[in-house]
Design an enzyme around this catalytic site. Structure first.
Site, PDB file in Angstrom:
ATOM      1  CB  ALA A  39      10.965  -4.447   2.915  1.00  0.00           C
ATOM      2  CB  ALA A  40       7.932  -4.720   7.567  1.00  0.00           C
ATOM      3  CG  LEU A  66      14.719  -5.275   3.648  1.00  0.00           C
ATOM      4  CD1 LEU A  66      13.865  -4.673   4.748  1.00  0.00           C
ATOM      5  CD2 LEU A  66      15.863  -4.340   3.347  1.00  0.00           C
ATOM      6  CG  HIS A  83      -0.918   4.593   7.019  1.00  0.00           C
ATOM      7  ND1 HIS A  83      -0.256   4.247   8.179  1.00  0.00           N
ATOM      8  CD2 HIS A  83      -0.138   4.170   6.003  1.00  0.00           C
ATOM      9  CE1 HIS A  83       0.870   3.651   7.868  1.00  0.00           C
ATOM     10  NE2 HIS A  83       0.960   3.573   6.564  1.00  0.00           N
ATOM     11  CD  GLN A 124      -2.408   1.374   2.758  1.00  0.00           C
ATOM     12  OE1 GLN A 124      -3.604   1.146   2.733  1.00  0.00           O
ATOM     13  NE2 GLN A 124      -1.778   1.695   3.865  1.00  0.00           N
ATOM     14  CG  ASP A 125       2.260   2.791   3.632  1.00  0.00           C
ATOM     15  OD1 ASP A 125       1.039   2.694   3.405  1.00  0.00           O
ATOM     16  OD2 ASP A 125       2.723   2.962   4.776  1.00  0.00           O
ATOM     17  CB  SER A 166       4.421   0.775  13.387  1.00  0.00           C
ATOM     18  OG  SER A 166       3.169   0.354  13.876  1.00  0.00           O
ATOM     19  CB  SER A 220       3.167  -5.002   6.944  1.00  0.00           C
ATOM     20  OG  SER A 220       2.246  -5.589   6.074  1.00  0.00           O
ATOM     21  CE1 TYR A 234       4.804  -4.462  11.311  1.00  0.00           C
ATOM     22  CE2 TYR A 234       3.753  -3.259  13.106  1.00  0.00           C
ATOM     23  CZ  TYR A 234       4.226  -3.307  11.805  1.00  0.00           C
ATOM     24  OH  TYR A 234       4.103  -2.199  11.001  1.00  0.00           O
ATOM     25  CD  GLU A 260       0.177  -2.752  16.524  1.00  0.00           C
ATOM     26  OE1 GLU A 260       0.553  -3.555  17.399  1.00  0.00           O
ATOM     27  OE2 GLU A 260      -1.009  -2.487  16.307  1.00  0.00           O
TER      28      GLU A 260
END
Ligand code: GDP
Length: 322
Positions: free
Chosen positions: A79-80, A57, A177, A12-13, A123, A82, A147, A125
């Site tokens: 990159a994660a 990564l 978001h 998305q981002d 984040s 997510s 995470y 989080e």
């Protein structure tokens, strides 16, 4: 023409940021998992304007090779793994990609192109069991899932490379978001997709967990502008990006269903399976620093976000059944 590298470009981002940077005249390079790139879902309408590269990564050498070949001016790290709740099923690999992956990229920048500017996708989080309400750039972290823990590592290694190696590295602490490109596992898109399916006669209910959970939800297309803004400042810094407003899952349901002329109470079924064992408490940010220093403000309101997502799902599903 400045060059930007985006990791996780197919998400998305990554896809919104790629569009923003292209509109500003950047050459945009992207890396992502081959499986995500293969579907091109979010990139397909402008994929020919991008340079998509193979990199990972988990693989330091691949990052060094890309930086040596293209020498980007800006690097944005999305990159994660997510999905915060999903990180319980793969806690170790979450740490490898979402935490150590940041060090691999920063180390590659330090060795190859130390003048490149770096954005780390941090984040809300990280605040987890919140220490204060609303949260700012100075609120202590207390993550509640693997995470969140990995993102805390990513944040601090970014700060450390900035302070110890003078890398222009910024950490953007972003609250939830959303957009039509949000994955279906997130509650917002689950609701808008579900409401659209019900409206089109493809389903007769959606099953959700805690309707009283609240989040500070913004529009991803607005948030990528703040990320770019951070890298244009004279000094690198950390920023909380949020709306400063919260809404409940119930309010999201009300807005989504009423947009298609339905009452959510007739279709939403609460299901134990979707409750969280440990719910993050009152995650709401204070956007003051970002607004003052970057002159950034979210443009899309909560209601506009919900209707944008429902309209997209209606159109998308409508085409599928034609
Ligand atoms: P995140 O957990 O903040 O990254 O975002 P989600 O969109 O996954 O969840 C936002 C909130 O919605 C959480 O407080 C969940 O407990 C709540 N929620 C309620 N029902 C559901 C559901 O069916 N799926 C998900 N993902 N979240 C739900």
């Amino acid at each position: 023409m400045p060059t930007a590298l985006i990791t996780g470009i197919a998400g998305q981002d990554g896809s919104y940021l790629a569009e923003l940077l292209l509109s500003k005249g950047y050459r945009v390079l992207g890396i992502d998992h081959l499986s995500s790139i293969a579907t091109y879902e979010h990139l397909k309408h402008f994929q020919d304007d991008l340079t998509l590269l193979e990199g990972d990564l988990l693989d330091q050498g691949s990052l060094v090779a890309i930086l040596e070949q293209y020498s980007p001016d800006e690097v944005y790290n999305f990159a994660a793994l997510s999905f915060p709740e999903g990180s319980w099923s793969r806690p170790v690999v979450t740490g490898d990609i979402t935490a150590l992956g940041v060090t691999r990229m920063l180390e590659a920048i330090r060795l190859v192109c130390p003048k490149a500017r770096f954005y780390q996708a941090s984040s809300s989080e990280m605040f987890g069991v919140v220490r204060e309400v609303p949260q700012t750039e100075n609120t202590p972290f207390y993550p509640r899932n693997p995470y969140g823990v990995a993102k805390v590592y990513g944040h601090w290694i970014t700060v450390t490379y900035r302070e110890m190696h003078q890398i222009f590295a910024c950490s953007g602490i972003l609250y939830n978001h959303e957009s039509p490109r949000r994955g279906l596992q997130y509650v917002t898109r689950k609701i808008t997709h579900g409401a659209a399916r019900i409206k089109l006669g493809l389903a007769d209910e959606i099953r959700l967990g805690n309707l009283d959970a609240r989040r500070d939800w913004g529009y991803a297309g607005d948030y990528v502008e703040a990320m770019w803004g951070m890298l244009q400042q004279d000094q690198p810094d950390d920023y909380v990006v949020c709306t400063g407003e919260t809404h409940s899952v119930r309010e999201f349901c009300e807005a989504a269903f009423s947009h298609v002329g339905l009452n959510y109470q007739d279709y939403v079924v609460q299901d134990e399976r979707f409750y969280r064992p440990a719910e993050a408490k009152l995650l709401v940010g204070n956007p003051e620093k970002t607004q003052t220093k970057l002159g950034w403000k979210p443009r899309v309101s909560f209601e506009e976000l919900v209707t944008m997502m429902v309209d997209f799902d209606l159109q998308y599903l409508g085409k599928e059944i034609l």
